[in-house]
Motif scaffolding. Structure first.
Motif, PDB file in Angstrom:
ATOM      1  N   ALA A 115       0.839  -1.197   0.000  1.00 44.92           N
ATOM      2  CA  ALA A 115       0.000   0.000   0.000  1.00 44.92           C
ATOM      3  C   ALA A 115       0.878   1.252   0.000  1.00 44.92           C
ATOM      4  CB  ALA A 115      -0.930  -0.013   1.211  1.00 44.92           C
ATOM      5  N   ARG A 166      -1.437  -0.172  -8.768  1.00 46.98           N
ATOM      6  CA  ARG A 166      -2.594  -0.636  -7.981  1.00 46.98           C
ATOM      7  C   ARG A 166      -3.882  -0.509  -8.770  1.00 46.98           C
ATOM      8  NH1 ARG A 166      -3.793   2.328  -3.715  1.00 46.98           N
ATOM      9  NH2 ARG A 166      -4.275   0.679  -2.205  1.00 46.98           N
ATOM     10  N   ARG A 172      -0.023  -4.612 -13.395  1.00 45.41           N
ATOM     11  CA  ARG A 172       0.471  -5.233 -12.163  1.00 45.41           C
ATOM     12  C   ARG A 172       0.691  -6.731 -12.381  1.00 45.41           C
ATOM     13  NH1 ARG A 172      -1.740  -4.300  -6.133  1.00 45.41           N
ATOM     14  NH2 ARG A 172      -0.108  -2.741  -6.295  1.00 45.41           N
ATOM     15  N   GLU A 196      -4.127  -5.511   2.413  1.00 39.51           N
ATOM     16  CA  GLU A 196      -3.713  -5.434   1.015  1.00 39.51           C
ATOM     17  C   GLU A 196      -2.579  -6.407   0.718  1.00 39.51           C
ATOM     18  OE1 GLU A 196      -2.206  -2.080  -2.231  1.00 39.51           O
ATOM     19  OE2 GLU A 196      -3.518  -1.525  -0.570  1.00 39.51           O
TER      20      GLU A 196
END
Length: 350
Positions: A115, A166, A172, A196
């Motif tokens: 995060a 993200r 990703r 997360e």
């Protein structure tokens, strides 16, 4: 000739007229304004330039000549007994694999995920030998390359901080598929950041299982950091919770990027899981300049017995020009990895 009309032409217009007269394609920042020139509409290919336009062109060319003279003078004055350090830097990124100075098995990529504002960048700075930065700036994407010379062999470790991905699942996923080892970071005072990390771990296992065509989730070499152990804020995540949830899915460390607590264990675990020498940990090698490293590798390659271990002290250098490989290159890497395990099958990124 008939009556001409006046136009206000932009910089590109002046350059086009100059190019048509001289036959050279040129651009220059000196031309930052517009000029009043006269153009004969009957002859668009050979415009009739006014005195003002010719004056601008003469002024520009004169300034260029003056600038060239100043550059030559500055170079001659600085080229004395000591050469400027920037002249000794490489002109491009040093890819050891491309140069034939490294074995493919010694190239390794570590993907860092987590995060925002949990300390990923500062943990990477510690690995790269940099200082902790107090001010927080959101990371879009960082790519670093650290080159090692250990026991007579060269190693290349790429570090990808894919913070901005993200909101881009396909991007990703591609980063995950190219990773050899994963460093997942959360903050001990932020429960959401730990949640997360748990989701990321599931995504990594699923993506790798699909890549390798496995029936069950793959076991991934992963190191998990509970960062900000030095924070005075109340803890939102306890060690027992982490170990209960993660189980044997990864090595867990509580760290502080500020004072370095626990980071030696993290870097040692990354080396162990990636099959890399222990000397890749920051405390186990010395930092040298990239020209020195390049000379060392090239000189070592020219000697017989260059694969003999124990030659010289362990050292490392940062490649200042390293950039993340193109997505095309990453995709080829993924497809190559996929066909290694299952021939004639393709890997789907999305």
């Amino acid at each position: 000739m008939s009556t001409t009309e006046k136009f206000y032409l932009s910089v590109d217009g002046i350059l086009e007229m100059f190019n048509s007269l001289t036959g050279h394609r040129i651009t220059h920042p000196v031309l930052q304004s517009t000029a009043l020139v006269q153009v004969a509409p009957q002859h668009p290919k050979v415009p009739n330039i006014s005195k003002a336009g010719m004056g601008i062109i003469k002024t520009v060319t004169g300034r260029w000549r003056d600038q060239d003279k100043r550059v030559v003078a500055s170079r001659s004055s600085s080229s004395g007994s000591r050469q400027d350090s920037t002249d000794r830097l490489p002109k491009r990124s040093m890819d050891l694999l491309e140069l034939g100075l490294i074995k493919p098995k010694n190239c390794h990529r570590i993907v860092v995920l987590g995060a925002p504002n949990v300390g990923k960048t500062n943990i990477l700075h510690r690995f790269l030998g940099k200082e902790f930065e107090e001010r927080y700036e959101p990371t879009s994407e960082d790519f670093h390359r650290k080159l090692f010379h250990i026991g007579g062999e060269a190693y290349q470790i790429d570090l990808l901080d894919a913070a901005s991905e993200r909101n881009f699942p396909a991007k990703r996923r591609l980063s995950i598929l190219t990773g050899d080892t994963f460093l997942l970071v959360f903050s001990l005072d932020d429960r959401d950041s730990f949640n997360e990390v748990c989701e990321l771990l599931d995504q990594i296992k699923a993506a790798k299982a699909k890549l390798l065509k496995l029936k069950h989730p793959a076991r991934i070499p992963t190191v998990i950091c509970g960062n900000k152990a030095d924070s005075e804020a109340p803890r939102a995540v306890r060690r027992c919770e982490v170990t209960d949830i993660l189980g044997d899915d990864g090595a867990y460390f509580e760290t502080s990027a500020r004072d370095g607590t626990g980071l030696d264990g993290v870097f040692g675990a990354l080396a162990n899981l990636g099959g890399l020498p222990d000397e890749t940990s920051p405390s186990r090698h010395q930092i040298i300049s990239i020209p020195t490293y390049q000379s060392l590798c090239i000189g070592q390659r020219g000697k017989r017995g260059s694969r003999t271990r124990g030659i010289g002290a362990s050292c490392a250098a940062m490649d200042p020009l390293a950039r993340r490989p193109s997505f095309t290159s990453d995709l080829r890497l993924v497809l190559r990895s996929s066909t290694t395990h299952k021939k004639s099958e393709r890997c789907q990124i999305q």
